[in-house]
Design a protein around this motif. Structure first.
Motif, PDB file in Angstrom:
ATOM      1  N   ARG A  87       0.803  -1.221   0.000  1.00 45.77           N
ATOM      2  CA  ARG A  87       0.000   0.000   0.000  1.00 45.77           C
ATOM      3  C   ARG A  87       0.834   1.269   0.000  1.00 45.77           C
ATOM      4  NH1 ARG A  87      -2.409  -0.542   5.995  1.00 45.77           N
ATOM      5  NH2 ARG A  87      -0.928   0.797   7.061  1.00 45.77           N
ATOM      6  N   HIS A  88       2.096   1.199   0.390  1.00 43.87           N
ATOM      7  CA  HIS A  88       2.943   2.389   0.393  1.00 43.87           C
ATOM      8  C   HIS A  88       3.358   2.726  -1.030  1.00 43.87           C
ATOM      9  CE1 HIS A  88       3.614   0.834   4.565  1.00 43.87           C
ATOM     10  NE2 HIS A  88       3.056   2.008   4.747  1.00 43.87           N
ATOM     11  N   ARG A  89       3.262   3.994  -1.361  1.00 43.49           N
ATOM     12  CA  ARG A  89       3.531   4.451  -2.726  1.00 43.49           C
ATOM     13  C   ARG A  89       4.357   5.723  -2.703  1.00 43.49           C
ATOM     14  NH1 ARG A  89       1.949   0.068  -3.862  1.00 43.49           N
ATOM     15  NH2 ARG A  89       0.030  -0.504  -4.870  1.00 43.49           N
ATOM     16  N   LEU A  90       5.080   5.944  -3.793  1.00 43.28           N
ATOM     17  CA  LEU A  90       5.736   7.239  -3.974  1.00 43.28           C
ATOM     18  C   LEU A  90       4.677   8.271  -4.319  1.00 43.28           C
ATOM     19  CD1 LEU A  90       8.934   6.542  -6.117  1.00 43.28           C
ATOM     20  CD2 LEU A  90       8.811   7.197  -3.718  1.00 43.28           C
ATOM     21  N   TYR A 118       4.853  15.323  -4.988  1.00 46.33           N
ATOM     22  CA  TYR A 118       5.609  16.052  -3.974  1.00 46.33           C
ATOM     23  C   TYR A 118       7.099  15.713  -3.951  1.00 46.33           C
ATOM     24  CZ  TYR A 118       1.058  17.415  -2.240  1.00 46.33           C
ATOM     25  OH  TYR A 118      -0.207  17.932  -2.131  1.00 46.33           O
ATOM     26  N   CYS A 119       7.546  14.739  -4.754  1.00 36.08           N
ATOM     27  CA  CYS A 119       8.960  14.383  -4.803  1.00 36.08           C
ATOM     28  C   CYS A 119       9.749  15.449  -5.556  1.00 36.08           C
ATOM     29  CB  CYS A 119       9.154  13.031  -5.507  1.00 36.08           C
ATOM     30  SG  CYS A 119       8.553  11.622  -4.580  1.00 36.08           S
ATOM     31  N   VAL A 141      12.326  12.348  -1.474  1.00 32.72           N
ATOM     32  CA  VAL A 141      11.340  11.366  -1.908  1.00 32.72           C
ATOM     33  C   VAL A 141      10.199  11.401  -0.893  1.00 32.72           C
ATOM     34  CG1 VAL A 141      10.920   8.898  -2.244  1.00 32.72           C
ATOM     35  CG2 VAL A 141      13.078   9.907  -2.973  1.00 32.72           C
ATOM     36  N   VAL A 142       8.974  11.448  -1.375  1.00 37.47           N
ATOM     37  CA  VAL A 142       7.819  11.444  -0.483  1.00 37.47           C
ATOM     38  C   VAL A 142       7.084  10.121  -0.665  1.00 37.47           C
ATOM     39  CG1 VAL A 142       5.654  12.582   0.132  1.00 37.47           C
ATOM     40  CG2 VAL A 142       7.640  13.958  -0.565  1.00 37.47           C
ATOM     41  N   HIS A 164      -0.943   9.025   5.828  1.00 43.03           N
ATOM     42  CA  HIS A 164       0.372   9.537   6.246  1.00 43.03           C
ATOM     43  C   HIS A 164       1.267   9.783   5.033  1.00 43.03           C
ATOM     44  CE1 HIS A 164      -0.339   7.247  10.229  1.00 43.03           C
ATOM     45  NE2 HIS A 164      -0.727   8.491  10.358  1.00 43.03           N
ATOM     46  N   ARG A 165       2.172  10.733   5.187  1.00 35.87           N
ATOM     47  CA  ARG A 165       3.215  10.976   4.188  1.00 35.87           C
ATOM     48  C   ARG A 165       4.539  11.137   4.926  1.00 35.87           C
ATOM     49  NH1 ARG A 165      -0.845  13.638   1.293  1.00 35.87           N
ATOM     50  NH2 ARG A 165      -0.872  13.073  -0.894  1.00 35.87           N
TER      51      ARG A 165
END
Length: 121
Positions: A72-75, A79-80, A85-86, A94-95
């Motif tokens: 589920r975590h993605r770039l 916002y990168c 890197v976000v 969350h970010r």
């Protein structure tokens, strides 16, 4: 509080314990998921005195949750930048902002880095 709520709370607590165990020990069983799941079941039975069928069920649910977390975590490309890197978790909202130099220092240039390879052609 009624009995059904107590049972659900208990099962969620035990499932959380199984998830924590799986997260801690997954690197030890990269090629053998069944061994990891068996260890988690044994952990629940021995540490929390959970009946084996319940431990199997809750460990299976925890494993599904672990797999979902991993994917589920993605770039967040919006916002990168060249230096940051976000990473976002769309489920929890969350970010995390991670400097690229920190990724290089802690992961790519780490002395124990044997799993990552250069992407140079």
């Amino acid at each position: 509080m009624n009995a059904q709520t107590n049972i659900q709370d208990y099962q969620q607590c035990i499932q959380n314990a199984a998830l924590a165990f799986l997260e801690r020990h997954q690197a030890e069983h990269l090629g053998d998921v069944s061994a990891l799941l068996n260890r988690a079941v044994n952990h629940l039975v021995s540490s929390f005195d959970v009946a084996e069928p319940i431990a199997i069920k809750l460990t299976s649910l925890a494993h599904v949750e672990l797999v979902e977390i991993a994917f589920r975590h993605r770039l967040d490309l919006d916002y990168c930048s060249d230096t940051v890197v976000v990473i976002k978790d769309p489920i929890k909202g969350h970010r995390w902002s991670v400097p690229v130099n920190l990724i290089y220092e802690r992961i790519l240039n780490a002395p124990d880095n044997v799993r990552l390879r250069s992407a140079n052609s």
